[in-house]
Design a protein around this motif. Structure first.
Motif, PDB file in Angstrom:
ATOM      1  N   SER A 126      -7.452   9.820  -2.906  1.00  0.00           N
ATOM      2  CA  SER A 126      -6.611   9.094  -3.870  1.00  0.00           C
ATOM      3  C   SER A 126      -5.790   8.024  -3.158  1.00  0.00           C
ATOM      4  O   SER A 126      -5.311   8.247  -2.045  1.00  0.00           O
ATOM      5  N   PRO A 127      -5.589   6.884  -3.831  1.00  0.00           N
ATOM      6  CA  PRO A 127      -4.584   5.948  -3.309  1.00  0.00           C
ATOM      7  C   PRO A 127      -3.203   6.536  -3.589  1.00  0.00           C
ATOM      8  O   PRO A 127      -3.070   7.450  -4.412  1.00  0.00           O
ATOM      9  N   THR A 128      -2.192   6.029  -2.927  1.00  0.00           N
ATOM     10  CA  THR A 128      -0.816   6.468  -3.186  1.00  0.00           C
ATOM     11  C   THR A 128      -0.196   5.536  -4.217  1.00  0.00           C
ATOM     12  O   THR A 128      -0.169   4.323  -4.015  1.00  0.00           O
ATOM     13  N   TYR A 129       0.254   6.105  -5.316  1.00  0.00           N
ATOM     14  CA  TYR A 129       0.971   5.337  -6.330  1.00  0.00           C
ATOM     15  C   TYR A 129       2.355   5.962  -6.455  1.00  0.00           C
ATOM     16  O   TYR A 129       2.481   7.128  -6.840  1.00  0.00           O
TER      17      TYR A 129
ATOM     18  N   THR B 291      -4.761   7.034   0.836  1.00  0.00           N
ATOM     19  CA  THR B 291      -4.500   5.737   1.457  1.00  0.00           C
ATOM     20  C   THR B 291      -3.179   5.216   0.907  1.00  0.00           C
ATOM     21  O   THR B 291      -2.760   5.594  -0.195  1.00  0.00           O
ATOM     22  N   TYR B 292      -2.516   4.370   1.685  1.00  0.00           N
ATOM     23  CA  TYR B 292      -1.248   3.794   1.233  1.00  0.00           C
ATOM     24  C   TYR B 292      -0.989   2.513   1.998  1.00  0.00           C
ATOM     25  O   TYR B 292      -1.681   2.211   2.984  1.00  0.00           O
ATOM     26  N   GLU B 293       0.018   1.759   1.533  1.00  0.00           N
ATOM     27  CA  GLU B 293       0.290   0.481   2.171  1.00  0.00           C
ATOM     28  C   GLU B 293       1.571   0.502   2.978  1.00  0.00           C
ATOM     29  O   GLU B 293       1.672  -0.097   4.031  1.00  0.00           O
TER      30      GLU B 293
ATOM     31  N   LYS C 240      -3.232  -2.599   4.800  1.00  0.00           N
ATOM     32  CA  LYS C 240      -2.751  -3.684   3.923  1.00  0.00           C
ATOM     33  C   LYS C 240      -3.632  -3.683   2.681  1.00  0.00           C
ATOM     34  O   LYS C 240      -4.846  -3.434   2.781  1.00  0.00           O
ATOM     35  N   PHE C 241      -3.026  -3.964   1.515  1.00  0.00           N
ATOM     36  CA  PHE C 241      -3.771  -4.000   0.257  1.00  0.00           C
ATOM     37  C   PHE C 241      -4.957  -4.947   0.401  1.00  0.00           C
ATOM     38  O   PHE C 241      -4.827  -6.046   0.947  1.00  0.00           O
ATOM     39  N   ASN C 242      -6.108  -4.518  -0.040  1.00  0.00           N
ATOM     40  CA  ASN C 242      -7.354  -5.299   0.008  1.00  0.00           C
ATOM     41  C   ASN C 242      -7.933  -5.480   1.404  1.00  0.00           C
ATOM     42  O   ASN C 242      -8.826  -6.293   1.588  1.00  0.00           O
TER      43      ASN C 242
END
Ligand SMILES: Cc1cc2nc3c(=O)[nH]c(=O)nc-3n(C[C@H](O)[C@H](O)[C@H](O)COP(=O)(O)O)c2cc1C
Length: 231
Positions: free
Chosen positions: A83-86, A119-121, A152-154
């Motif tokens: 999962s991404p981190t939101y 994952t996270y930014e 980094k995002f993307n």
């Protein structure tokens, strides 16, 4: 050996997907492994409405993609949740899967092995991993490894050679754990306490309201050591 990978990001080519695809590729190297990659973006999922029918009957009232997903997981030897981190948590889509997938009550992951990927930014990647790992262990899985990747995002996380090496190591350990049925004594003991002290007495007290759960436990031989009188 059957492995199910779930990408909890809507982005099918995002950072989480790239890591999970690499895991898929690593697992495909083993001739005895059948891997299924599931993207939440491809699923039709309603929110849980808290009706409690699944506890009673063993299945959700909604006929969308959740029961097939639960079935794939129930038939697998191992699962990889990513999962991404939101907002320092898992994505909303992953949370819907957690709420509707009968994970904890049904002990859906009992006897299975798992890997957690987040994952996270900037901040909170460890928090989302903690949430996924708690779900995995409360649901009965033994956790072979955790990957928390900051990018980094993307950007492409696989440009980091150390991450790629770590993925290879974790996937290899996961594969061996399934083959050798590694015991993970500390994790197993913790799960035993959670199940026997928390989950099982709670379910038994509910009586016929939780018949569906007990049917699933019997089918999967959850807590196989318990005698029939206790049921
Ligand atoms: C709605 C939203 C909330 C986010 N919240 C966080 C956060 O709390 N902490 C963080 O470090 N990154 C946060 N991010 C960044 C993502 O976690 C990060 O870019 C992740 O790698 C994206 O994964 P994906 O490409 O697989 O979707 C957020 C991104 C979005 C779209």
């Amino acid at each position: 050996m059957r492995i199910v990978i779930i990408n909890g990001s809507h982005r099918k080519n995002g950072a989480t997907a790239l890591i999970l695809n690499e895991m898929y590729r690593q697992l495909k190297k083993y001739s005895d492994v059948d891997v299924q990659m599931i993207h939440v973006a491809d699923l039709e999922l309603k929110y849980c409405v808290g009706c409690g029918s699944c506890y009673k009957t063993g299945a959700c009232i909604y006929k969308d993609d959740i029961e097939n997903l639960s079935l794939s997981i129930a038939e697998a030897d191992g699962v990889i949740l990513g999962s991404p981190t939101y907002a320092s948590n898992v994505s909303g889509q992953m949370k819907v899967i957690i709420d509707r997938g009968h994970f904890v009550m049904e002990q859906l992951l009992y006897g299975k092995y798992a890997i957690c990927v987040t994952t996270y930014e900037n901040y909170g990647g460890r928090d989302s991993a903690k949430i996924l790992n708690r779900l995995l262990s409360y649901s009965g899985a033994k956790i072979s490894g955790t990957i928390v990747s900051r990018n980094k995002f993307n950007s492409n996380p696989l440009e980091d050679i150390r991450l790629k090496e770590n993925i290879e190591k974790v996937v290899c350990r996961f594969y061996r754990d399934v083959i050798r049925k590694r015991k993970y004594l500390l994790q197993s003991s913790k799960h035993f306490i959670i199940f026997r002290v928390g989950i099982q007495p709670f379910v038994m007290k509910k009586g016929s309201q939780y018949d569906g759960i007990i049917t699933h436990w019997k089918k999967r031989n959850v807590a196989g050591g318990i005698s029939d009188e206790v049921w």
